[in-house]
Design a protein around this motif. Structure first.
Motif, PDB file in Angstrom:
ATOM      1  N   GLU A   1       1.459  15.505 -11.801  1.00 28.91           N
ATOM      2  CA  GLU A   1       0.302  16.063 -12.510  1.00 28.91           C
ATOM      3  C   GLU A   1       0.044  17.494 -12.066  1.00 28.91           C
ATOM      4  O   GLU A   1      -0.194  18.385 -12.869  1.00 28.91           O
ATOM      5  CB  GLU A   1      -0.951  15.209 -12.233  1.00 28.91           C
ATOM      6  N   ASN A   2       0.085  17.674 -10.719  1.00 32.51           N
ATOM      7  CA  ASN A   2      -0.158  19.012 -10.173  1.00 32.51           C
ATOM      8  C   ASN A   2       0.847  20.005 -10.722  1.00 32.51           C
ATOM      9  O   ASN A   2       0.503  21.130 -11.061  1.00 32.51           O
ATOM     10  CB  ASN A   2      -0.055  18.982  -8.647  1.00 32.51           C
ATOM     11  N   ARG A   3       2.091  19.533 -10.765  1.00 38.02           N
ATOM     12  CA  ARG A   3       3.128  20.439 -11.285  1.00 38.02           C
ATOM     13  C   ARG A   3       2.806  20.842 -12.716  1.00 38.02           C
ATOM     14  O   ARG A   3       2.896  22.000 -13.088  1.00 38.02           O
ATOM     15  CB  ARG A   3       4.488  19.739 -11.242  1.00 38.02           C
TER      16      ARG A   3
ATOM     17  N   GLU B   1       0.026  28.589 -14.979  1.00 39.97           N
ATOM     18  CA  GLU B   1       0.903  29.761 -14.996  1.00 39.97           C
ATOM     19  C   GLU B   1       0.984  30.346 -16.400  1.00 39.97           C
ATOM     20  O   GLU B   1       0.864  31.552 -16.602  1.00 39.97           O
ATOM     21  CB  GLU B   1       2.303  29.365 -14.521  1.00 39.97           C
ATOM     22  N   ALA B   2       1.155  29.406 -17.378  1.00 43.95           N
ATOM     23  CA  ALA B   2       1.260  29.869 -18.763  1.00 43.95           C
ATOM     24  C   ALA B   2      -0.017  30.577 -19.180  1.00 43.95           C
ATOM     25  O   ALA B   2       0.010  31.642 -19.808  1.00 43.95           O
ATOM     26  CB  ALA B   2       1.531  28.684 -19.675  1.00 43.95           C
ATOM     27  N   LYS B   3      -1.173  29.973 -18.779  1.00 41.18           N
ATOM     28  CA  LYS B   3      -2.479  30.566 -19.111  1.00 41.18           C
ATOM     29  C   LYS B   3      -2.586  31.950 -18.487  1.00 41.18           C
ATOM     30  O   LYS B   3      -3.060  32.901 -19.098  1.00 41.18           O
ATOM     31  CB  LYS B   3      -3.597  29.666 -18.567  1.00 41.18           C
ATOM     32  N   ASN B   4      -2.125  32.019 -17.216  1.00 41.60           N
ATOM     33  CA  ASN B   4      -2.175  33.287 -16.491  1.00 41.60           C
ATOM     34  C   ASN B   4      -1.406  34.370 -17.223  1.00 41.60           C
ATOM     35  O   ASN B   4      -1.891  35.483 -17.390  1.00 41.60           O
ATOM     36  CB  ASN B   4      -1.535  33.086 -15.114  1.00 41.60           C
ATOM     37  N   VAL B   5      -0.208  33.971 -17.635  1.00 41.77           N
ATOM     38  CA  VAL B   5       0.627  34.942 -18.356  1.00 41.77           C
ATOM     39  C   VAL B   5      -0.087  35.372 -19.629  1.00 41.77           C
ATOM     40  O   VAL B   5      -0.154  36.567 -19.942  1.00 41.77           O
ATOM     41  CB  VAL B   5       2.000  34.307 -18.686  1.00 41.77           C
ATOM     42  N   GLU B   6      -0.662  34.357 -20.311  1.00 42.38           N
ATOM     43  CA  GLU B   6      -1.368  34.658 -21.552  1.00 42.38           C
ATOM     44  C   GLU B   6      -2.526  35.622 -21.300  1.00 42.38           C
ATOM     45  O   GLU B   6      -2.700  36.622 -21.991  1.00 42.38           O
ATOM     46  CB  GLU B   6      -1.910  33.344 -22.121  1.00 42.38           C
ATOM     47  N   ILE B   7      -3.328  35.279 -20.225  1.00 44.11           N
ATOM     48  CA  ILE B   7      -4.484  36.123 -19.894  1.00 44.11           C
ATOM     49  C   ILE B   7      -4.020  37.530 -19.547  1.00 44.11           C
ATOM     50  O   ILE B   7      -4.602  38.531 -19.983  1.00 44.11           O
ATOM     51  CB  ILE B   7      -5.292  35.501 -18.737  1.00 44.11           C
ATOM     52  N   LEU B   8      -2.927  37.586 -18.745  1.00 49.52           N
ATOM     53  CA  LEU B   8      -2.400  38.898 -18.366  1.00 49.52           C
ATOM     54  C   LEU B   8      -2.018  39.704 -19.604  1.00 49.52           C
ATOM     55  O   LEU B   8      -2.344  40.884 -19.720  1.00 49.52           O
ATOM     56  CB  LEU B   8      -1.180  38.713 -17.462  1.00 49.52           C
ATOM     57  N   ASN B   9      -1.308  38.992 -20.526  1.00 48.96           N
ATOM     58  CA  ASN B   9      -0.910  39.681 -21.755  1.00 48.96           C
ATOM     59  C   ASN B   9      -2.120  40.176 -22.517  1.00 48.96           C
ATOM     60  O   ASN B   9      -2.149  41.318 -22.981  1.00 48.96           O
ATOM     61  CB  ASN B   9      -0.116  38.728 -22.662  1.00 48.96           C
TER      62      ASN B   9
ATOM     63  N   LEU C   1       0.837  -1.206   0.000  1.00 51.58           N
ATOM     64  CA  LEU C   1       0.000   0.000   0.000  1.00 51.58           C
ATOM     65  C   LEU C   1       0.866   1.247   0.000  1.00 51.58           C
ATOM     66  O   LEU C   1       0.599   2.208  -0.717  1.00 51.58           O
ATOM     67  CB  LEU C   1      -0.924   0.010   1.215  1.00 51.58           C
ATOM     68  N   ALA C   2       1.925   1.182   0.829  1.00 47.98           N
ATOM     69  CA  ALA C   2       2.810   2.346   0.922  1.00 47.98           C
ATOM     70  C   ALA C   2       3.421   2.632  -0.441  1.00 47.98           C
ATOM     71  O   ALA C   2       3.450   3.781  -0.897  1.00 47.98           O
ATOM     72  CB  ALA C   2       3.904   2.082   1.946  1.00 47.98           C
ATOM     73  N   VAL C   3       3.830   1.543  -1.135  1.00 51.63           N
ATOM     74  CA  VAL C   3       4.444   1.734  -2.454  1.00 51.63           C
ATOM     75  C   VAL C   3       3.419   2.319  -3.422  1.00 51.63           C
ATOM     76  O   VAL C   3       3.674   3.296  -4.130  1.00 51.63           O
ATOM     77  CB  VAL C   3       4.999   0.392  -2.984  1.00 51.63           C
ATOM     78  N   VAL C   4       2.200   1.703  -3.400  1.00 53.56           N
ATOM     79  CA  VAL C   4       1.165   2.161  -4.337  1.00 53.56           C
ATOM     80  C   VAL C   4       0.783   3.605  -4.049  1.00 53.56           C
ATOM     81  O   VAL C   4       0.748   4.455  -4.942  1.00 53.56           O
ATOM     82  CB  VAL C   4      -0.074   1.232  -4.264  1.00 53.56           C
ATOM     83  N   PHE C   5       0.519   3.892  -2.766  1.00 53.68           N
ATOM     84  CA  PHE C   5       0.122   5.263  -2.417  1.00 53.68           C
ATOM     85  C   PHE C   5       1.252   6.253  -2.700  1.00 53.68           C
ATOM     86  O   PHE C   5       1.020   7.368  -3.147  1.00 53.68           O
ATOM     87  CB  PHE C   5      -0.308   5.350  -0.952  1.00 53.68           C
ATOM     88  N   GLY C   6       2.457   5.764  -2.425  1.00 55.06           N
ATOM     89  CA  GLY C   6       3.614   6.615  -2.712  1.00 55.06           C
ATOM     90  C   GLY C   6       3.655   6.942  -4.201  1.00 55.06           C
ATOM     91  O   GLY C   6       3.832   8.099  -4.584  1.00 55.06           O
ATOM     92  N   GLY C   7       3.426   5.896  -5.018  1.00 59.01           N
ATOM     93  CA  GLY C   7       3.417   6.090  -6.469  1.00 59.01           C
ATOM     94  C   GLY C   7       2.335   7.063  -6.877  1.00 59.01           C
ATOM     95  O   GLY C   7       2.557   7.987  -7.667  1.00 59.01           O
ATOM     96  N   LEU C   8       1.184   6.843  -6.253  1.00 54.41           N
ATOM     97  CA  LEU C   8       0.046   7.718  -6.570  1.00 54.41           C
ATOM     98  C   LEU C   8       0.359   9.158  -6.192  1.00 54.41           C
ATOM     99  O   LEU C   8       0.090  10.099  -6.955  1.00 54.41           O
ATOM    100  CB  LEU C   8      -1.183   7.226  -5.816  1.00 54.41           C
ATOM    101  N   ALA C   9       0.923   9.306  -5.002  1.00 58.45           N
ATOM    102  CA  ALA C   9       1.248  10.651  -4.524  1.00 58.45           C
ATOM    103  C   ALA C   9       2.254  11.298  -5.472  1.00 58.45           C
ATOM    104  O   ALA C   9       2.111  12.463  -5.852  1.00 58.45           O
ATOM    105  CB  ALA C   9       1.826  10.574  -3.122  1.00 58.45           C
ATOM    106  N   PHE C  10       3.227  10.493  -5.912  1.00 60.23           N
ATOM    107  CA  PHE C  10       4.246  11.023  -6.806  1.00 60.23           C
ATOM    108  C   PHE C  10       3.613  11.441  -8.135  1.00 60.23           C
ATOM    109  O   PHE C  10       3.861  12.520  -8.659  1.00 60.23           O
ATOM    110  CB  PHE C  10       5.306   9.946  -7.034  1.00 60.23           C
ATOM    111  N   TYR C  11       2.729  10.540  -8.612  1.00 59.97           N
ATOM    112  CA  TYR C  11       2.056  10.823  -9.876  1.00 59.97           C
ATOM    113  C   TYR C  11       1.222  12.107  -9.764  1.00 59.97           C
ATOM    114  O   TYR C  11       1.262  12.975 -10.629  1.00 59.97           O
ATOM    115  CB  TYR C  11       1.166   9.627 -10.241  1.00 59.97           C
ATOM    116  N   SER C  12       0.469  12.204  -8.644  1.00 61.63           N
ATOM    117  CA  SER C  12      -0.373  13.392  -8.440  1.00 61.63           C
ATOM    118  C   SER C  12       0.486  14.646  -8.390  1.00 61.63           C
ATOM    119  O   SER C  12       0.124  15.694  -8.933  1.00 61.63           O
ATOM    120  CB  SER C  12      -1.164  13.284  -7.143  1.00 61.63           C
ATOM    121  N   LEU C  13       1.633  14.498  -7.722  1.00 64.42           N
ATOM    122  CA  LEU C  13       2.525  15.638  -7.603  1.00 64.42           C
ATOM    123  C   LEU C  13       2.970  16.098  -8.991  1.00 64.42           C
ATOM    124  O   LEU C  13       2.928  17.295  -9.314  1.00 64.42           O
ATOM    125  CB  LEU C  13       3.744  15.223  -6.765  1.00 64.42           C
TER     126      LEU C  13
END
Ligand code: FRU
Length: 922
Positions: free
Chosen positions: A369-371, A378-386, A355-367
């Motif tokens: 994805e989030n990034r 951020e890119a959209k923000n810059v675009e919108i700002l422009n 479970l730790a490995v799977v959840f760890g993997g999931l957490a890593f994957y989510s991280l």
């Protein structure tokens, strides 16, 4: 992707939990069995030994559970106990029946229910059981008889102490014993006593026969317990002769038969194994559906002083082995528990790890994805700002451009004022000149009215700009509001009388001193009143009501004119908003300006209108002067001259000659007719005046009326405005061009909107020409002439040969169709002398006038001329090419008599038909 991962997670969890549970229950290989063991009596050593053996053997089958019941020597109790066991759902019954007879029914019942029954030691009186385990009591009895006979050397008296009467071992042992003694004729069983398997009973029975003991040589008891009782009695009554005592069971351990033989309490005992172990072995064979023996006969032997030590030794060995086994088993159980616990711990650890490995993997994957999402955001923000910055820049640019345009517009407006004033004063001079008035009075009026219209627009624009951009300050002063309103209303009285409009001021007040800027507020009233006049028809009502309340004055300008829809009313104060249906009636600035002026007065303006019922504008002005700042209270009075100017500006438009007032122009019969469709009455009148010199003029001021007039009059040309309420010029043209009655009529579209796109649209609508306002009258006349001339040119083609019309440059397919239909009907009816115009009207579906005008327009001849010309052409053809007589041809081309045919032919071709025929055949 995330969804898939979640699904995978679920699967992993499921598998882990599954394996965990499996790990915990791995030991259970054999199904669980409930085994009932019904013991007739459990208190004696033999039975205890039996139970021990059973338990020992059962410990090898952890899945099985034993229900044990001790009937304590009572058959009824035992029956009841078996029944309870059945209720508890036992899978197999082991029973040692107290007595054979009483226990038979319940054993049979169990057996017939399909529950296997193992009878142990004692029997029932039926064969309805699954298996029997026990030594052969008959054989034991017989063995005892033979042994005792031999021990007594063939002579003597014996007392037999038997077990419980009715219990199978007692019966069988007795039978066997007698049989064993058979060959010893000098041996006699002097007494048979029932000891019921019990020591106490044996003793009491022995005491009863104590008097006979002096002749007794041996006592044989059916078990060791009863034998020891008899021995005690022998000791007790002190018999002076040696009496041998024998028993059955030969149990090991203290108090057991082996010990009694060793201690010489007994002379011998016959081994009677309990069969506990064998019963359980058989039970599991049955339950596991394996092969088993129905009868398991346990071995027996006589134990006396010669072999008792050996037996004891063996027994001790067995016993110590049992103990070893027991210890091993206990150890095993301990190990088992330990193993189970460790397995659970291991499983939990593995599960947690996975479970730790799977959840760890999931957490890593989510991280990750989030990034990624963050980066994208951020890119959209810059675009919108422009984009926002660009928009801000663009709107600033647009604002600057609009500002510049408006400034330019305002400046130009200022520039316009001087030339307009310079036009106005000489114009007014000219209008005084009676001579000129009679020649060009109407034109001068037009000019005059439109100069004022321009002035009004320009003034409104300038004032509006002043308020909006320059933040114009108000110069409020106390003024008599009633007098002020009356003055303004007076300017409209002339128009009111002309239009028969009931213009009235309704108020209780005589003098009402109110703080306002007279040079601004007048524009509000002029606007509201001129508006009311524009939208109120002849004989209408325009009422101005003034009411004073506590701290405010309420003024209402109400008319019963055409009113507005809710949507129109909601936008009426927006600048450049025009109510659709009255597009030509306002600049779109007046009401918006009025609102700004009311706001400068800290007052309020609102509208209430209902389509078809009229409009009411209500104004609110505050009493007192606290609402004005000090710099807003600059003394100013009504500038009467300016008021007069303003009045002229606002009312001159209303003073134009009404259509109904106009003198009818002298009727002049004109060859060609023109229909003018225009919603601006001034322009309509102007065009009508201009064109009626050369053409018969019809007019309409809506598209719909225009269409009706076109169908009715079938004019030679139509001039139409493009932007009109209801049917637009473009739609009107499309309808005209797609109707056979009017498709041939050239259309000129007029519009103030000069964009190229609009012109293209106009031309697309099949209009024949497009003129942009302002246009010059000469240009219009030239265009009209040109179009009519083109029509004349076309006629030449139509007339020359109808049949080849398909080659002609006729863009209008409807006109082509019309000519084809028309010519076809005529050709078909050339021989029909009764053929009339009405016949053609009926088959084409147009009126006589429409047909006449259409034929005239397209072919430039009357219908009858056309028919006649076709008849004569056909006659000419027949005369040249066919061999018909003149009179035959006369009827073939629809003439009633040859004489009339001849006259007409001669008039056309300068020779009679017969002369013509002769000339052409010569
Ligand atoms: C024990 C016992 C044994 C005997 C057997 C006969 O209760 O009396 O001594 O051999 O039962 O069923």
């Amino acid at each position: 992707m995330k969804l898939q991962l979640l699904r995978f997670m679920k699967l992993v969890l499921f598998l882990l939990i599954g394996s965990l549970l499996q790990g915990c229950s791995q030991k259970k290989q054999e199904p669980e069995y409930l085994i009932g063991f019904s013991q007739c009596i459990g208190s004696d050593l033999w039975r205890k030994t039996m139970l021990e053996e059973i338990n020992m053997e059962l410990s090898l089958h952890p899945g099985a559970k034993l229900i044990y019941a001790d009937a304590n020597g009572d058959s009824k109790t035992q029956v009841a106990q078996v029944k309870r066991m059945l209720e508890q759902g036992i899978n197999l019954l082991i029973i040692s029946p107290n007595e054979a007879q009483p226990l038979t029914p319940v054993v049979e019942e169990t057996y017939h229910k399909g529950i296997p029954v193992i009878i142990i030691d004692r029997k029932t009186s039926s064969n309805a059981y699954t298996a029997y385990v026990g030594a052969d009591n008959y054989q034991i009895g017989k063995m005892a008889g033979q042994y005792v006979g031999a021990a007594l050397e063939g002579k003597g008296n014996i007392i037999e102490i038997m077990g419980l009467p009715g219990s199978s071992p007692a019966i069988e042992r007795q039978r066997g014993f007698t049989e064993g003694l058979k060959k010893f004729n000098n041996i006699k069983i002097s007494h048979q006593l029932y000891g019921d398997w019990l020591k106490s009973k044996a003793k009491s029975q022995m005491l009863k026969v104590q008097s006979s003991l002096s002749t007794v040589d041996a006592i044989f008891a059916h078990n060791d317990v009863m034998a020891s009782g008899a021995k005690q009695v022998l000791k007790q009554v002190k018999v002076n002769r040696p009496i041998k005592v024998f028993g059955i069971d030969a149990l090991p351990g203290s108090g057991g038969g082996l010990q009694m033989v060793t201690d010489k309490v007994l002379d011998a005992s016959l081994l009677y194994p309990t069969g506990g172990k064998e019963a359980i072995v058989t039970a599991f064979k049955i339950l596991n559906k394996e092969a088993f023996n129905k009868e398991t006969s346990l071995p027996s032997l006589v134990i006396d002083s010669s072999n008792v030590q050996l037996m004891k030794l063996q027994w001790n060995k067995i016993s110590s082995q049992y103990k070893d086994i027991e210890r091993q088993q206990a150890l095993l159980e301990e190990q088992d528990t330990l193993f189970n616990n460790q397995q659970v711990v291991l499983n939990i650890t593995v599960t947690t790890l996975v479970l730790a490995v799977v959840f760890g993997g999931l957490a890593f994957y989510s991280l990750q994805e989030n990034r990624k999402i963050n980066k994208r955001l951020e890119a959209k923000n810059v675009e919108i700002l422009n984009q926002r910055n660009q928009l801000i820049e663009l709107s600033a640019k647009a604002e600057r451009a609009t500002e510049a345009k408006l400034n330019f517009f305002t400046n130009i407006s200022h520039e316009f004022r001087t030339p307009l004033t310079l036009i106005l004063s000489p114009l007014e001079d000219l209008m005084q000149n009676e001579k000129l008035k009679s020649i060009a009075g109407r034109n001068l009026n037009h000019i005059h009215k439109n100069v004022f219209r321009l002035l009004r627009l320009i003034n409104q624009l300038i004032t509006y700009r002043k308020i909006e951009i320059e933040k114009m300050t108000i110069h409020a002063a106390p003024n008599n509001l009633i007098e002020f309103i009356k003055d303004i209303m007076d300017s409209f009285q002339h128009s009111a009388r002309k239009l028969n409009i009931d213009l009235r001021l309704i108020t209780k007040e005589q003098n009402l001193m109110v703080w306002f800027d007279a040079n601004l507020l007048d524009k509000v009233f002029f606007n509201l009143l001129s508006n009311a006049f524009k939208f109120t028809t002849t004989n209408g009502i325009i009422h101005v009501t003034v009411k004073k309340e506590q701290d405010a004055i309420y003024i209402e300008v109400k008319d019963n004119g055409m009113g507005m829809t809710d949507d129109e009313a909601a936008h009426v104060f927006e600048h450049f908003y025009q109510v659709d249906t009255n597009a030509t009636k306002g600049s779109g600035l007046g009401l918006s300006l009025s609102k700004e002026i009311m706001l400068l007065h800290h007052g309020h303006i609102a509208v209430n209108s209902k389509k078809g019922h009229g409009t009411a504008f209500s104004l609110k002005l505050l009493t007192g002067n606290e609402h004005f700042d000090a710099d807003e209270k600059t003394y100013s009075t009504t500038d009467k001259k300016e008021l007069y100017e303003t009045a002229k500006i606002y009312t001159s438009e209303l003073d134009g000659p009404l259509e109904k007032d106009r003198l009818p122009s002298p009727i002049k019969l004109q060859e060609k007719s023109i229909l003018i469709v225009e919603d601006n009455l001034d322009l309509l009148n102007y065009l009508s005046d201009k064109l009626s010199e050369h053409y018969e003029v019809f007019t309409a001021n809506t598209g719909t009326d225009g269409l009706d007039a076109a169908y009715e009059q079938v004019p030679d040309l139509i001039i139409s405005d493009v932007v009109m309420p209801g049917l637009s010029g473009k739609e009107l043209t499309e309808k005209l061009k797609s109707d056979i009655r009017t498709s041939h009529i050239p259309v000129i579209l007029l519009t103030a909107r000069g964009s190229m796109e609009q012109q293209i649209q106009g031309l697309e609508s099949m209009a024949d020409a497009y003129l942009v306002k302002p246009f010059q009258a000469d240009h219009l006349l030239a265009s009209i002439n040109n179009l009519l001339k083109n029509r004349v040119l076309l006629k030449a083609h139509y007339i020359s040969d109808v049949s080849s019309s398909s080659k002609l440059p006729i863009s209008k397919t409807l006109d082509k169709k019309f000519i084809n239909d028309f010519a076809g009907i005529v050709e078909e009816n050339l021989a029909n002398e009764n053929f009339s115009v009405d016949d053609i009207c009926k088959s084409i579906g147009v009126s006589r006038v429409q047909l006449y005008r259409k034929v005239k327009a397209l072919l430039d001849c009357s219908i009858t001329d056309y028919i006649l010309s076709r008849r004569l052409k056909k006659a000419r053809y027949l005369l040249i090419n066919e061999n018909y007589t003149i009179s035959e041809i006369t009827y073939m081309v629809g003439f009633s008599t040859p004489n009339y045919f001849s006259t007409v032919f001669k008039a056309k071709f300068d020779c009679t038909p017969s002369e013509f025929k002769k000339n052409h055949h010569a």
